[in-house]
Design an enzyme around this catalytic site. Structure first.
Site, PDB file in Angstrom:
ATOM      1  N   LYS A  13       0.830  -1.206   0.000  1.00 31.34           N
ATOM      2  CA  LYS A  13       0.000   0.000   0.000  1.00 31.34           C
ATOM      3  C   LYS A  13       0.874   1.270   0.000  1.00 31.34           C
ATOM      4  O   LYS A  13       2.090   1.189   0.214  1.00 31.34           O
ATOM      5  CB  LYS A  13      -0.930  -0.039   1.211  1.00 31.34           C
ATOM      6  N   PHE A  64     -15.501   4.002   6.965  1.00 31.77           N
ATOM      7  CA  PHE A  64     -14.120   4.350   6.592  1.00 31.77           C
ATOM      8  C   PHE A  64     -13.878   4.256   5.085  1.00 31.77           C
ATOM      9  O   PHE A  64     -12.740   4.468   4.627  1.00 31.77           O
ATOM     10  CB  PHE A  64     -13.125   3.448   7.340  1.00 31.77           C
ATOM     11  N   ARG A  87      -1.769 -14.431   3.977  1.00 31.18           N
ATOM     12  CA  ARG A  87      -2.512 -13.765   5.057  1.00 31.18           C
ATOM     13  C   ARG A  87      -1.815 -13.985   6.408  1.00 31.18           C
ATOM     14  O   ARG A  87      -1.748 -13.083   7.240  1.00 31.18           O
ATOM     15  CB  ARG A  87      -3.956 -14.295   5.114  1.00 31.18           C
ATOM     16  N   THR A 142      -5.831  -7.644  10.383  1.00 34.16           N
ATOM     17  CA  THR A 142      -6.098  -6.302   9.842  1.00 34.16           C
ATOM     18  C   THR A 142      -5.502  -5.193  10.701  1.00 34.16           C
ATOM     19  O   THR A 142      -4.899  -4.255  10.187  1.00 34.16           O
ATOM     20  CB  THR A 142      -7.624  -6.097   9.690  1.00 34.16           C
ATOM     21  N   ARG A 152       2.456  -6.799   9.195  1.00 34.89           N
ATOM     22  CA  ARG A 152       1.723  -5.713   9.857  1.00 34.89           C
ATOM     23  C   ARG A 152       2.170  -5.554  11.309  1.00 34.89           C
ATOM     24  O   ARG A 152       2.236  -4.447  11.842  1.00 34.89           O
ATOM     25  CB  ARG A 152       0.223  -5.980   9.769  1.00 34.89           C
ATOM     26  N   GLU A 200      -9.639 -10.087  -7.856  1.00 38.73           N
ATOM     27  CA  GLU A 200      -8.656  -9.013  -7.635  1.00 38.73           C
ATOM     28  C   GLU A 200      -7.479  -9.118  -8.613  1.00 38.73           C
ATOM     29  O   GLU A 200      -7.006  -8.100  -9.128  1.00 38.73           O
ATOM     30  CB  GLU A 200      -8.161  -9.056  -6.182  1.00 38.73           C
TER      31      GLU A 200
HETATM   32  P1  IDP Z   1      -7.914  -6.931   5.405  1.00 39.14           P
HETATM   33  O1  IDP Z   1      -7.066  -5.963   4.607  1.00 39.14           O
HETATM   34  O2  IDP Z   1      -7.161  -7.494   6.577  1.00 39.14           O
HETATM   35  O3  IDP Z   1      -8.558  -8.005   4.550  1.00 39.14           O
HETATM   36  P2  IDP Z   1     -10.542  -5.638   5.538  1.00 39.14           P
HETATM   37  O4  IDP Z   1     -11.513  -5.791   6.665  1.00 39.14           O
HETATM   38  O5  IDP Z   1     -10.870  -6.318   4.245  1.00 39.14           O
HETATM   39  O6  IDP Z   1      -9.100  -6.064   6.064  1.00 39.14           O
HETATM   40  O7  IDP Z   1     -10.384  -4.070   5.289  1.00 39.14           O
HETATM   41  C1  IDP Z   1      -9.730  -3.600   4.123  1.00 39.14           C
HETATM   42  C2  IDP Z   1      -8.817  -2.459   4.511  1.00 39.14           C
HETATM   43  O8  IDP Z   1      -9.594  -1.372   4.972  1.00 39.14           O
HETATM   44  C3  IDP Z   1      -7.867  -2.762   5.671  1.00 39.14           C
HETATM   45  O9  IDP Z   1      -6.689  -3.427   5.270  1.00 39.14           O
HETATM   46  C4  IDP Z   1      -7.570  -1.382   6.207  1.00 39.14           C
HETATM   47  O10 IDP Z   1      -6.598  -0.705   5.401  1.00 39.14           O
HETATM   48  C5  IDP Z   1      -8.915  -0.688   6.011  1.00 39.14           C
HETATM   49  N1  IDP Z   1      -9.748  -0.757   7.228  1.00 39.14           N
HETATM   50  C6  IDP Z   1     -10.384  -1.847   7.730  1.00 39.14           C
HETATM   51  N2  IDP Z   1     -11.062  -1.549   8.854  1.00 39.14           N
HETATM   52  C7  IDP Z   1     -10.868  -0.221   9.050  1.00 39.14           C
HETATM   53  C8  IDP Z   1     -11.318   0.708  10.057  1.00 39.14           C
HETATM   54  O11 IDP Z   1     -12.047   0.365  10.991  1.00 39.14           O
HETATM   55  N3  IDP Z   1     -10.896   2.005   9.935  1.00 39.14           N
HETATM   56  C9  IDP Z   1     -10.098   2.427   8.916  1.00 39.14           C
HETATM   57  N4  IDP Z   1      -9.658   1.587   7.949  1.00 39.14           N
HETATM   58  C10 IDP Z   1     -10.022   0.280   8.015  1.00 39.14           C
HETATM   59 MG    MG Z   2     -10.056  -7.854   3.096  1.00 38.35          MG
END
Ligand code: IDP
Ligand code: MG
Length: 150
Positions: free
Chosen positions: A11, A59, A87, A93, A104, A128
């Site tokens: 990212k 968000f 993963r 996350t 992370r 994707e």
């Molecule tokens: P992941 O990347 O671990 O699969 P997802 O729930 O799919 O997580 O969320 C996608 C992306 O959105 C996350 O990697 C993060 O950058 C962002 N994100 C997820 N939850 C939040 C939040 O509560 N606040 C701000 N950004 C978030």
């Molecule tokens: Mg995701």
């Protein structure tokens, strides 16, 4: 064990903090193989498609702004159970809950700027990968070490 492919994005925070090499190094050292790789500037349309599942989240706007704020590195990673292994190598996350030793966990501080994206499942991975790569940009090649990891 299934051989599969997954989409990784380094990212904007990872690119701008000079972490491209570290992230790729960790993924490579698992034994998984890079079968596609490019630097790409994501536009709003692509960002919306990529994060379509989060459209209703509070968000979402901030996430689109973040992911389009600078180039990202897009990578297709292939190998045995590549989706799950990627993963696991990434961590969860929220970097605060990611174990040390994960990408992370070692490099991230906030849930949004969490360095790396990895597809969550086989359907997401296929969808994707096709958003970022044409078929002729993905190369399947044998490595002499493949016998030692599969
Ligand atoms: P992941 O990347 O671990 O699969 P997802 O729930 O799919 O997580 O969320 C996608 C992306 O959105 C996350 O990697 C993060 O950058 C962002 N994100 C997820 N939850 C939040 C939040 O509560 N606040 C701000 N950004 C978030
Ligand atoms: Mg995701």
């Amino acid at each position: 064990m299934t051989t599969e492919s997954t989409l990784v994005l380094i990212k904007p925070d990872g690119v701008n903090r000079g972490l491209i090499g570290d992230v790729i190094s960790r993924l490579e050292s698992t034994g998984l193989k890079i079968s596609g790789l490019k630097l790409i500037q994501i536009d709003n349309e692509l960002a919306g498609k990529h994060y379509q599942e989060h459209k209703e989240k509070p968000f979402f706007g901030s996430l689109i702004e973040f992911i389009t704020s600078s180039p990202v590195v897009a990578i297709v990673i292939s190998g045995p159970d590549a989706i799950k292994k990627t993963r696991t190598t990434m961590g969860v996350t929220n970097p605060l809950e990611s174990e040390p030793g994960t990408i992370r966990g070692d490099f991230g501080l906030t849930v949004e700027k969490n360095i790396i994206h990895g597809s969550a499942n086989i359907d997401d991975a296929k969808r994707e990968i096709s958003l970022y790569f044409n078929d002729d940009e993905i190369i399947n090649y044998p490595r002499s070490i493949d016998n030692w990891i599969e």
